[in-house]
Enzyme design. Structure first.
Site, PDB file in Angstrom:
ATOM      1  N   GLU A 267       0.885  -1.165   0.000  1.00  0.00           N
ATOM      2  CA  GLU A 267       0.000   0.000   0.000  1.00  0.00           C
ATOM      3  C   GLU A 267       0.921   1.211   0.000  1.00  0.00           C
ATOM      4  OE1 GLU A 267      -1.543   3.052   0.773  1.00  0.00           O
ATOM      5  OE2 GLU A 267      -2.205   2.417   2.764  1.00  0.00           O
ATOM      6  N   CYS A 301      -1.901   8.964   2.610  1.00  0.00           N
ATOM      7  CA  CYS A 301      -1.606   8.431   1.270  1.00  0.00           C
ATOM      8  C   CYS A 301      -2.745   8.705   0.300  1.00  0.00           C
ATOM      9  CB  CYS A 301      -1.295   6.944   1.348  1.00  0.00           C
ATOM     10  SG  CYS A 301      -2.490   6.037   2.322  1.00  0.00           S
ATOM     11  N   GLU A 398       4.231  12.843  -4.649  1.00  0.00           N
ATOM     12  CA  GLU A 398       3.550  12.895  -3.358  1.00  0.00           C
ATOM     13  C   GLU A 398       4.337  13.805  -2.407  1.00  0.00           C
ATOM     14  OE1 GLU A 398       3.525   9.231  -0.992  1.00  0.00           O
ATOM     15  OE2 GLU A 398       1.386   9.545  -0.715  1.00  0.00           O
TER      16      GLU A 398
HETATM   17  P1  NDP Z   1       9.254   4.858   4.084  1.00  0.00           P
HETATM   18  O1  NDP Z   1       8.654   4.107   2.974  1.00  0.00           O
HETATM   19  O2  NDP Z   1      10.732   4.925   4.187  1.00  0.00           O
HETATM   20  O3  NDP Z   1       8.739   4.260   5.481  1.00  0.00           O
HETATM   21  C1  NDP Z   1       7.710   3.310   5.652  1.00  0.00           C
HETATM   22  C2  NDP Z   1       8.165   2.150   6.547  1.00  0.00           C
HETATM   23  O4  NDP Z   1       9.168   1.382   5.878  1.00  0.00           O
HETATM   24  C3  NDP Z   1       8.811   2.609   7.842  1.00  0.00           C
HETATM   25  O5  NDP Z   1       8.528   1.689   8.877  1.00  0.00           O
HETATM   26  C4  NDP Z   1      10.292   2.566   7.475  1.00  0.00           C
HETATM   27  O6  NDP Z   1      11.136   2.511   8.578  1.00  0.00           O
HETATM   28  C5  NDP Z   1      10.340   1.289   6.674  1.00  0.00           C
HETATM   29  N1  NDP Z   1      11.494   1.157   5.782  1.00  0.00           N
HETATM   30  C6  NDP Z   1      12.340   2.121   5.313  1.00  0.00           C
HETATM   31  N2  NDP Z   1      13.248   1.592   4.492  1.00  0.00           N
HETATM   32  C7  NDP Z   1      13.004   0.255   4.430  1.00  0.00           C
HETATM   33  C8  NDP Z   1      13.598  -0.840   3.724  1.00  0.00           C
HETATM   34  N3  NDP Z   1      14.621  -0.660   2.907  1.00  0.00           N
HETATM   35  N4  NDP Z   1      13.063  -2.071   3.886  1.00  0.00           N
HETATM   36  C9  NDP Z   1      12.003  -2.273   4.682  1.00  0.00           C
HETATM   37  N5  NDP Z   1      11.403  -1.274   5.377  1.00  0.00           N
HETATM   38  C10 NDP Z   1      11.887  -0.025   5.248  1.00  0.00           C
HETATM   39  O7  NDP Z   1       8.669   6.307   4.100  1.00  0.00           O
HETATM   40  P2  NDP Z   1       9.383   7.620   4.693  1.00  0.00           P
HETATM   41  O8  NDP Z   1       9.185   7.625   6.135  1.00  0.00           O
HETATM   42  O9  NDP Z   1      10.809   7.719   4.236  1.00  0.00           O
HETATM   43  O10 NDP Z   1       8.555   8.764   3.988  1.00  0.00           O
HETATM   44  C11 NDP Z   1       8.989   9.265   2.738  1.00  0.00           C
HETATM   45  C12 NDP Z   1       7.820   9.535   1.859  1.00  0.00           C
HETATM   46  O11 NDP Z   1       7.097   8.344   1.648  1.00  0.00           O
HETATM   47  C13 NDP Z   1       6.801  10.501   2.416  1.00  0.00           C
HETATM   48  O12 NDP Z   1       7.148  11.809   2.219  1.00  0.00           O
HETATM   49  C14 NDP Z   1       5.581  10.093   1.661  1.00  0.00           C
HETATM   50  O13 NDP Z   1       5.580  10.719   0.410  1.00  0.00           O
HETATM   51  C15 NDP Z   1       5.738   8.623   1.487  1.00  0.00           C
HETATM   52  N6  NDP Z   1       4.976   7.846   2.482  1.00  0.00           N
HETATM   53  C16 NDP Z   1       3.830   7.292   2.097  1.00  0.00           C
HETATM   54  C17 NDP Z   1       3.066   6.608   3.002  1.00  0.00           C
HETATM   55  C18 NDP Z   1       1.786   6.003   2.613  1.00  0.00           C
HETATM   56  O14 NDP Z   1       0.981   5.677   3.476  1.00  0.00           O
HETATM   57  N7  NDP Z   1       1.532   5.793   1.358  1.00  0.00           N
HETATM   58  C19 NDP Z   1       3.445   6.486   4.399  1.00  0.00           C
HETATM   59  C20 NDP Z   1       4.735   7.063   4.698  1.00  0.00           C
HETATM   60  C21 NDP Z   1       5.438   7.719   3.766  1.00  0.00           C
HETATM   61  P3  NDP Z   1      11.588   3.902   9.255  1.00  0.00           P
HETATM   62  O15 NDP Z   1      10.433   4.800   9.338  1.00  0.00           O
HETATM   63  O16 NDP Z   1      11.959   3.476  10.571  1.00  0.00           O
HETATM   64  O17 NDP Z   1      12.669   4.433   8.384  1.00  0.00           O
END
Ligand code: NDP
Length: 488
Positions: A267, A301, A398
């Site tokens: 998602e 999102c 986004e």
């Molecule tokens: P991420 O995709 O990095 O974070 C989502 C989750 O994935 C967090 O728990 C994160 O850990 C984890 N994660 C990060 N890198 C990895 C990896 N290589 N393998 C497995 N898991 C991983 O989003 P960001 O926090 O960096 O946000 C950046 C952008 O992403 C936002 O500005 C937004 O545009 C988008 N976003 C979209 C979301 C949605 O619901 N569609 C939600 C969040 C972000 P950790 O946070 O600890 O780094």
């Protein structure tokens, strides 16, 4: 305490502060990893702070799981799956889910305050949306636990096994519920990794699992940053990975699972168009625009981050939007008057600022309200861009913040063309008083969820998920159950 002043033509509204108290619970200074029903420090001894983005103060220190801890959590989940959970009759599993749902309700006040402190969202939203919906997801899925055969008539259903779940920081506890409730209802066991910036309500949820007497190892929670998430995804002992987060990380996960039998649902991001036709009830539509983009600081999102407005009513809509935005209060997330809280982290605040720059550099016109914002903490004024082109980054990418891109259109076909012209396909909105137009638009937009004459409405029975770069798989409803079952 200072009063929040909002002055608009001839009207002067002053709000006395109405802070929710945070003295009815005590956060622990440190939280461990929740593995096999107990809390442990990380095997490396490493910890990281989680901070309140509205004050920049440390709330607690949290264990940072490494590959060894991830392995232990997956093993604990496997033992619980084989020995207890997969064998347990659905009606018994359901009882645990009901119990969890009730404890979520009992501890709702504490959970709402912690959610707002750790994540920055206004207490009105965590109190009235996040926590009640999280409980609703457990109630809903508790009801399914002993009826899975009826959800898929003629099929024999089986759980998948051990599921690794990675969630983001925008709806921390609600995402726990979206992921964990269907997985457990279907007989799977879980290893969950919450986001680095918002681990606290997932850890309180682990306490709730203890309180509910959930068998050890059925739910495990490993905290850490991206590296911990990657270690989880790369563990060979998982039968499924469920991820919510950015499209980039979603793609990386897809690559690392290629060639493995591990199932995957993603998602990811969105860039929804909220389409306002000239025959819409304009005042209601303006409320829908506000809710669509400023709910949860725009960290949503499925946010309505693009406004497509029919040219004949563009001026009126923009004027009314400005007037409405002048009333938005930005500030202390724990104040019940606050409409827009703190941006979740410094990193995200800087990212949004970058997009405000990109938009102006590309030639769009920025409007921001003149409201006061606190000196300390991470805040952004509600903003929109006009004079934007379809190719602009602020239209295609986004932003995940309180920033709206406004475009106009003349015909329904042009609106659809523009709405679909991004890499995403998660959600959309349509505002019109013509039923036929609603059907044309909802059929014409390639998105998983489309709201008509409303926006951002969620229900556990309603499937949610995307097309294109917004991911695949559905969460919620019978479709969501399907993602946690083998149907034979
Ligand atoms: P991420 O995709 O990095 O974070 C989502 C989750 O994935 C967090 O728990 C994160 O850990 C984890 N994660 C990060 N890198 C990895 C990896 N290589 N393998 C497995 N898991 C991983 O989003 P960001 O926090 O960096 O946000 C950046 C952008 O992403 C936002 O500005 C937004 O545009 C988008 N976003 C979209 C979301 C949605 O619901 N569609 C939600 C969040 C972000 P950790 O946070 O600890 O780094």
């Amino acid at each position: 305490m200072t009063k929040t002043k909002i002055a608009t033509k001839g009207l002067d509204w002053s709000y006395a502060p109405a802070p929710e108290s945070a003295d009815h619970f005590q956060l622990k200074g440190q939280y461990g990893l929740f593995i096999g029903g107990k809390f442990f420090p990380a095997s490396s001894g490493k910890r990281f702070p989680t901070i309140n983005p509205a004050t920049e103060k440390i709330l607690a220190h949290v264990a940072e799981a490494g590959a060894k801890d991830v392995d232990q959590a997956v093993r604990a989940a496997r033992v619980a799956y084989e020995k207890v959970w997969r064998k347990m009759p659905g009606r018994e599993r359901g009882k645990y889910l009901y119990r969890i749902a009730r404890i979520l309700q009992e501890r709702a006040r504490e959970l709402a305050v912690v959610e707002s402190m750790d994540g920055g969202k206004p207490i009105r939203e965590s109190r009235d949306v996040d926590i009640p919906l999280a409980a609703a997801h457990f109630f809903y899925h508790a009801g399914w636990a002993d009826k899975l055969g009826y959800a898929f008539p003629g099929k024999t259903v089986q759980p998948l096994g051990v599921v690794g779940q990675i969630i983001p920081w925008n709806f921390p506890l609600l995402m726990v519920a979206w992921k964990v409730a269907p997985a457990l209802a279907c007989g799977n066991t879980v290893v969950l990794k919450p986001a680095e910036t918002t681990p606290l309500t997932a850890l309180l949820f682990a306490e709730i699992c203890q309180e509910a007497g959930l068998p050890d190892g059925v739910f495990n929670c490993i905290t850490g940053a991206g590296a911990t998430g990657a270690a989880l995804v790369n563990h060979a002992g998982l039968d499924k990975v469920a991820f919510t987060g950015s499209t980039d990380v979603g793609k990386a996960i897809q690559k690392s699972l290629a060639g493995r039998s591990t199932k995957l649902t993603l998602e990811l991001g969105g860039k929804a168009a909220n389409i306002i036709f000239e025959d819409a009830a304009i005042d209601q539509a303006v409320e829908g625009i506000i809710n669509g983009i400023f709910f949860n600081q725009g960290h949503v999102c499925c946010a309505g981050s693009r406004l497509l407005v029919q040219e004949s009513v563009e001026k009126e809509v923009v004027a009314k939007l400005k007037a409405r935005m002048a009333h938005l209060i930005v500030g202390d997330p724990l104040d019940k008057n606050t409409d827009i809280g703190a941006i979740n982290s410094k990193g995200q605040r800087d990212r949004i600022r970058d997009y405000l720059k990109f938009g102006q550099e590309e030639g769009a016109e920025l409007f921001q309200t003149s409201c006061s914002i606190p000196q300390k903490g991470y805040f952004i004024r509600p903003s929109f861009f006009t004079k934007v082109a379809q190719s602009h980054r602020i239209v295609q990418e986004e932003i995940f913040g309180p920033v709206l891109a406004i475009q106009s259109f003349r015909t329904l076909d042009e609106a659809l063309e523009k709405a679909n012209n991004t890499p995403y396909g998660l959600s959309g909105g349509v505002w019109t008083d013509k039923g036929a137009k609603i059907f044309k638009v909802t059929r014409g937009i390639k998105a998983g969820v489309i709201w008509a004459n409303t926006f951002n409405k969620f229900d556990p029975s309603s499937p949610f998920g995307g097309y294109k770069e917004s991911g695949y798989g559905r969460e919620g409803g019978r479709h969501g159950l399907r993602a946690y079952l083998e149907c034979l």
